[in-house]
Design a protein around this motif. Structure first.
Motif, PDB file in Angstrom:
ATOM      1  N   ARG A   1      49.027  36.470  26.107  1.00 43.13           N
ATOM      2  CA  ARG A   1      49.119  35.303  25.513  1.00 43.13           C
ATOM      3  C   ARG A   1      48.982  34.243  26.127  1.00 43.13           C
ATOM      4  NH1 ARG A   1      54.337  34.669  22.190  1.00 43.13           N
ATOM      5  NH2 ARG A   1      53.378  33.000  21.372  1.00 43.13           N
ATOM      6  N   ALA A   2      49.467  34.046  27.434  1.00 43.99           N
ATOM      7  CA  ALA A   2      49.275  32.856  28.241  1.00 43.99           C
ATOM      8  C   ALA A   2      47.872  32.724  28.668  1.00 43.99           C
ATOM      9  CB  ALA A   2      50.260  33.015  29.286  1.00 43.99           C
ATOM     10  N   VAL A   3      47.278  33.708  28.946  1.00 42.11           N
ATOM     11  CA  VAL A   3      45.819  33.726  29.550  1.00 42.11           C
ATOM     12  C   VAL A   3      44.774  33.152  28.869  1.00 42.11           C
ATOM     13  CG1 VAL A   3      44.088  34.970  30.984  1.00 42.11           C
ATOM     14  CG2 VAL A   3      46.612  35.755  31.547  1.00 42.11           C
ATOM     15  N   PRO A   4      43.881  32.147  29.300  1.00 46.35           N
ATOM     16  CA  PRO A   4      43.011  31.722  28.415  1.00 46.35           C
ATOM     17  C   PRO A   4      42.018  33.122  28.054  1.00 46.35           C
ATOM     18  CG  PRO A   4      43.504  30.058  29.911  1.00 46.35           C
ATOM     19  CD  PRO A   4      44.087  31.289  30.321  1.00 46.35           C
ATOM     20  N   LEU A   5      41.354  33.037  26.814  1.00 48.98           N
ATOM     21  CA  LEU A   5      40.420  34.241  26.409  1.00 48.98           C
ATOM     22  C   LEU A   5      39.283  34.146  27.225  1.00 48.98           C
ATOM     23  CD1 LEU A   5      39.818  36.534  24.554  1.00 48.98           C
ATOM     24  CD2 LEU A   5      39.029  34.911  22.843  1.00 48.98           C
ATOM     25  N   LEU A   6      38.804  33.044  27.703  1.00 44.39           N
ATOM     26  CA  LEU A   6      37.463  32.946  28.318  1.00 44.39           C
ATOM     27  C   LEU A   6      37.701  33.558  29.813  1.00 44.39           C
ATOM     28  CD1 LEU A   6      34.495  32.108  28.245  1.00 44.39           C
ATOM     29  CD2 LEU A   6      35.244  29.760  28.847  1.00 44.39           C
ATOM     30  N   LEU A   7      38.795  33.149  30.404  1.00 50.90           N
ATOM     31  CA  LEU A   7      39.226  33.352  31.716  1.00 50.90           C
ATOM     32  C   LEU A   7      39.418  35.159  31.665  1.00 50.90           C
ATOM     33  CD1 LEU A   7      39.852  32.980  34.592  1.00 50.90           C
ATOM     34  CD2 LEU A   7      42.145  32.499  33.996  1.00 50.90           C
ATOM     35  N   LEU A   8      40.022  35.662  30.586  1.00 53.06           N
ATOM     36  CA  LEU A   8      40.219  37.248  30.155  1.00 53.06           C
ATOM     37  C   LEU A   8      38.946  37.707  30.447  1.00 53.06           C
ATOM     38  CD1 LEU A   8      42.753  38.813  30.103  1.00 53.06           C
ATOM     39  CD2 LEU A   8      42.443  38.712  27.706  1.00 53.06           C
ATOM     40  N   MET A   9      37.960  37.295  29.542  1.00 55.57           N
ATOM     41  CA  MET A   9      36.517  37.747  29.735  1.00 55.57           C
ATOM     42  C   MET A   9      35.717  37.944  30.990  1.00 55.57           C
ATOM     43  SD  MET A   9      34.770  36.574  26.052  1.00 55.57           S
ATOM     44  CE  MET A   9      35.422  37.021  24.456  1.00 55.57           C
ATOM     45  N   PHE A  10      35.988  36.707  31.672  1.00 55.24           N
ATOM     46  CA  PHE A  10      35.634  36.637  33.016  1.00 55.24           C
ATOM     47  C   PHE A  10      36.021  37.758  33.898  1.00 55.24           C
ATOM     48  CE2 PHE A  10      33.703  32.020  32.475  1.00 55.24           C
ATOM     49  CZ  PHE A  10      32.380  32.494  32.787  1.00 55.24           C
ATOM     50  N   PHE A  11      37.379  37.711  33.878  1.00 52.94           N
ATOM     51  CA  PHE A  11      38.063  38.776  34.893  1.00 52.94           C
ATOM     52  C   PHE A  11      37.542  40.103  34.549  1.00 52.94           C
ATOM     53  CE2 PHE A  11      41.661  41.606  35.715  1.00 52.94           C
ATOM     54  CZ  PHE A  11      41.704  41.519  37.010  1.00 52.94           C
ATOM     55  N   ILE A  12      37.558  40.463  33.119  1.00 50.42           N
ATOM     56  CA  ILE A  12      37.205  41.898  33.102  1.00 50.42           C
ATOM     57  C   ILE A  12      35.878  42.410  33.251  1.00 50.42           C
ATOM     58  CG2 ILE A  12      36.860  43.650  30.906  1.00 50.42           C
ATOM     59  CD1 ILE A  12      39.439  41.860  29.336  1.00 50.42           C
ATOM     60  N   PHE A  13      34.991  41.295  32.896  1.00 47.88           N
ATOM     61  CA  PHE A  13      33.682  41.577  33.199  1.00 47.88           C
ATOM     62  C   PHE A  13      33.092  41.342  34.620  1.00 47.88           C
ATOM     63  CE2 PHE A  13      29.129  40.213  33.403  1.00 47.88           C
ATOM     64  CZ  PHE A  13      28.433  41.350  32.481  1.00 47.88           C
ATOM     65  N   PHE A  14      33.666  40.637  35.497  1.00 50.50           N
ATOM     66  CA  PHE A  14      33.352  40.546  36.832  1.00 50.50           C
ATOM     67  C   PHE A  14      34.252  40.991  37.787  1.00 50.50           C
ATOM     68  CE2 PHE A  14      31.291  36.868  34.929  1.00 50.50           C
ATOM     69  CZ  PHE A  14      29.936  37.043  35.311  1.00 50.50           C
ATOM     70  N   GLY A  15      35.680  41.283  37.355  1.00 48.00           N
ATOM     71  CA  GLY A  15      36.572  42.004  38.217  1.00 48.00           C
ATOM     72  C   GLY A  15      36.742  43.530  38.202  1.00 48.00           C
ATOM     73  N   ILE A  16      36.390  44.273  36.853  1.00 48.31           N
ATOM     74  CA  ILE A  16      36.668  45.493  36.878  1.00 48.31           C
ATOM     75  C   ILE A  16      35.712  46.257  37.556  1.00 48.31           C
ATOM     76  CG2 ILE A  16      36.424  47.436  35.236  1.00 48.31           C
ATOM     77  CD1 ILE A  16      38.288  46.082  33.317  1.00 48.31           C
ATOM     78  N   PRO A  17      34.468  45.691  37.684  1.00 51.64           N
ATOM     79  CA  PRO A  17      33.210  46.510  38.722  1.00 51.64           C
ATOM     80  C   PRO A  17      33.769  46.531  40.120  1.00 51.64           C
ATOM     81  CG  PRO A  17      32.201  45.025  37.080  1.00 51.64           C
ATOM     82  CD  PRO A  17      33.818  44.453  36.904  1.00 51.64           C
ATOM     83  N   PHE A  18      34.840  45.848  40.600  1.00 50.70           N
ATOM     84  CA  PHE A  18      35.330  45.774  42.046  1.00 50.70           C
ATOM     85  C   PHE A  18      36.308  47.005  41.995  1.00 50.70           C
ATOM     86  CE2 PHE A  18      33.925  41.196  42.084  1.00 50.70           C
ATOM     87  CZ  PHE A  18      33.150  41.237  43.139  1.00 50.70           C
ATOM     88  N   VAL A  19      36.809  47.312  40.943  1.00 52.52           N
ATOM     89  CA  VAL A  19      37.910  48.570  41.043  1.00 52.52           C
ATOM     90  C   VAL A  19      37.067  49.606  40.708  1.00 52.52           C
ATOM     91  CG1 VAL A  19      39.991  49.214  40.026  1.00 52.52           C
ATOM     92  CG2 VAL A  19      39.548  46.895  40.381  1.00 52.52           C
ATOM     93  N   THR A  20      36.366  49.783  39.892  1.00 48.51           N
ATOM     94  CA  THR A  20      35.502  50.955  39.270  1.00 48.51           C
ATOM     95  C   THR A  20      34.260  51.277  40.079  1.00 48.51           C
ATOM     96  OG1 THR A  20      34.286  49.821  37.584  1.00 48.51           O
ATOM     97  CG2 THR A  20      36.742  50.635  37.026  1.00 48.51           C
ATOM     98  N   GLU A  21      33.734  50.240  40.662  1.00 50.85           N
ATOM     99  CA  GLU A  21      32.407  50.378  41.258  1.00 50.85           C
ATOM    100  C   GLU A  21      31.240  50.706  40.544  1.00 50.85           C
ATOM    101  OE1 GLU A  21      32.849  52.923  44.771  1.00 50.85           O
ATOM    102  OE2 GLU A  21      34.141  51.284  46.076  1.00 50.85           O
ATOM    103  N   LYS A  22      31.467  50.221  39.270  1.00 48.73           N
ATOM    104  CA  LYS A  22      30.386  50.477  38.215  1.00 48.73           C
ATOM    105  C   LYS A  22      30.412  49.086  37.316  1.00 48.73           C
ATOM    106  CE  LYS A  22      31.188  55.608  37.622  1.00 48.73           C
ATOM    107  NZ  LYS A  22      31.920  56.543  36.746  1.00 48.73           N
ATOM    108  N   PRO A  23      28.947  48.836  36.771  1.00 50.96           N
ATOM    109  CA  PRO A  23      28.882  47.462  36.072  1.00 50.96           C
ATOM    110  C   PRO A  23      29.620  47.755  34.665  1.00 50.96           C
ATOM    111  CG  PRO A  23      27.026  49.116  35.897  1.00 50.96           C
ATOM    112  CD  PRO A  23      27.910  49.525  36.964  1.00 50.96           C
ATOM    113  N   MET A  24      30.019  46.782  34.227  1.00 54.74           N
ATOM    114  CA  MET A  24      30.970  46.462  32.998  1.00 54.74           C
ATOM    115  C   MET A  24      30.168  46.290  31.884  1.00 54.74           C
ATOM    116  SD  MET A  24      33.952  47.017  31.807  1.00 54.74           S
ATOM    117  CE  MET A  24      34.876  46.521  30.220  1.00 54.74           C
ATOM    118  N   SER A  25      30.415  46.998  30.774  1.00 57.96           N
ATOM    119  CA  SER A  25      29.466  46.598  29.718  1.00 57.96           C
ATOM    120  C   SER A  25      30.096  45.394  29.116  1.00 57.96           C
ATOM    121  CB  SER A  25      29.704  47.594  28.517  1.00 57.96           C
ATOM    122  OG  SER A  25      29.453  47.203  27.295  1.00 57.96           O
ATOM    123  N   ASN A  26      29.224  44.263  28.708  1.00 59.30           N
ATOM    124  CA  ASN A  26      29.524  43.187  28.319  1.00 59.30           C
ATOM    125  C   ASN A  26      30.135  43.102  26.768  1.00 59.30           C
ATOM    126  OD1 ASN A  26      27.155  43.661  26.851  1.00 59.30           O
ATOM    127  ND2 ASN A  26      25.897  41.919  27.822  1.00 59.30           N
TER     128      ASN A  26
END
Length: 288
Positions: A113-138
Motif C-alpha cells: 500500500r505504501a509503495v507507489p504503483l508506478l515505482l512498483l511497475m518499474f521494479f517488477i519490469f526492470f528488477g525481476i529480470p536480474f533475478v530470473t535472468e529472463k525478460p519480463m513480460s510488460n
C-alpha cells in the motif's frame, strides 16, 4: 439511539429555497466554466474538423484505439480477479489469531500500500529480470503491480467489512459448532463483501484507470496506442485524449452500474441481511 432515529432535520421552506438558489448558481458557474474552456480551445483551433477527421476512419479504430482498449481490458480483467483473491486471502491472514500469520500478512499489505504503483511497475519490469535472468513480460508487470497494490487496499476493505459485522452472528455460529474457517467463509466474508461493495467497486474503477500507467514500460494499452501513437501520426493529441477519456468514463460507468445492479439483485433475492439485532422472534421473522 435506535436504528430508526432521525439523524438530521429535513430542510424547511427557507432552506429549500436557499438550496435551489445555490443549485442554479452552481449550474450557471459550471456552464460559464465550460464555455470558457470551449472558447480557449476554439481560439487555438482545437475544434477544427481536420483534427477530428481521423476518428471517422475505420483504420484509426482498428489500428490504434480498439487494440489499445483490448489490452487495457485484458490487463484490468486479470488484475481484478487476482486483486480480489489477494485481498480476501490477506484480509483473512490479518484477522487470524496466530501471530505468525497475522504479522506477516500485515507487513505485506502495508508495504504494497505504501509503495507507489508506478515505482512498483518499474521494479517488477526492470528488477525481476536480474533475478530470473529472463525478460519480463510488460503485460504481467502491469498485472502483478496492479494486483499487489489494489489487492492490498482491498484487503483492508475486506478486513473493515468483517469487523463491521455484528459480533453476535459469529458467536451464534460458534455456538452451533461451526469452525472459524466456516464462520469466515460462510458468514463473515459474504456479508463483508456486500457491506463494502461501494469501496470495492471504487477500487476496481481505480484499477482500470491505473492500467494507463503501463505506457511507461511500453505496454500497448489505450493511452499508449490510442493517444501517444495516434497523436504522433495525426498531430491531434488533445482530440485523442478526449476520445480516450470518454472511453474510460464509459467503462467505469458500466462497471459502477453493474455493481449497483448486483447489489439490488442481492437485496431482492433475500440474501442480504435485513435485521441482525433485536428480539429473536423479529430476527427469525426477518430471515423468513
Amino acid at each position: 439511539m435506535s436504528a430508526d432515529a432521525v439523524l438530521y432535520d429535513h430542510p424547511g421552506p427557507r432552506a429549500r429555497a436557499r438550496n435551489r438558489i445555490l443549485t442554479v448558481a452552481f449550474g450557471v458557474l459550471l456552464l460559464a466554466l465550460l464555455y470558457w474552456i470551449y472558447s480557449k480551445f476554439d481560439e487555438k483551433g482545437q475544434w477544427a474538423a481536420a483534427l477530428w477527421e481521423p476518428f471517422t476512419k475505420s483504420s484509426t479504430w482498428t489500428d490504434y484505439i480498439l487494440p489499445g482498449l483490448q489490452h487495457t481490458l485484458e490487463a484490468a480483467a486479470v488484475a481484478m480477479v487476482l486483486s480480489l483473491v489477494f485481498g480476501v486471502f490477506f484480509a483473512v491472514g490479518r484477522l487470524s489469531d496466530h501471530w505468525w500469520l497475522r504479522i506477516p500478512s500485515g507487513v505485506v499489505v502495508e508495504f504494497f500500500r505504501a509503495v507507489p504503483l508506478l515505482l512498483l511497475m518499474f521494479f517488477i519490469f526492470f528488477g525481476i529480470p536480474f533475478v530470473t535472468e529472463k525478460p519480463m513480460s510488460n503485460f504481467w508487470a502491469v498485472v502483478i503491480a496492479l494486483t499487489l497494490y489494489n489487492g492490498s487496499v482491498l484487503a483492508e476493505a475486506f478486513r473493515a467489512g468483517v469487523r463491521s459485522v455484528p459480533i453476535g452472528q459469529s458467536e451464534a455460529a460458534y455456538a452451533i459448532g461451526m469452525l472459524k474457517s466456516q464462520v469466515m467463509a460462510q458468514i463473515l466474508i459474504p456479508q463483508a463483501a456486500r457491506a463494502m461493495l461501494p469501496v470495492i467497486v471504487s477500487q476496481l474503477v481505480v484499477l482500470v484507470k491505473d492500467t494507463a500507467l503501463g505506457y511507461i514500460i511500453s505496454y500497448s494499452e489505450l493511452l499508449q496506442l490510442g493517444v501517444n501513437n495516434l497523436a504522433a501520426n495525426f498531430g491531434n493529441v488533445v482530440q485523442a485524449a478526449i476520445v480516450a477519456a470518454i472511453i474510460y468514463i464509459t467503462i467505469n460507468s458500466a462497471l459502477t452500474a453493474t455493481a449497483g445492479w448486483l447489489s439490488r439483485r442481492t437485496r431482492r433475492s433475500g440474501k442480504a441481511p435485513r435485521r441482525t439485532t433485536g428480539p429473536p422472534a423479529l430476527v427469525e421473522a426477518a430471515e423468513q
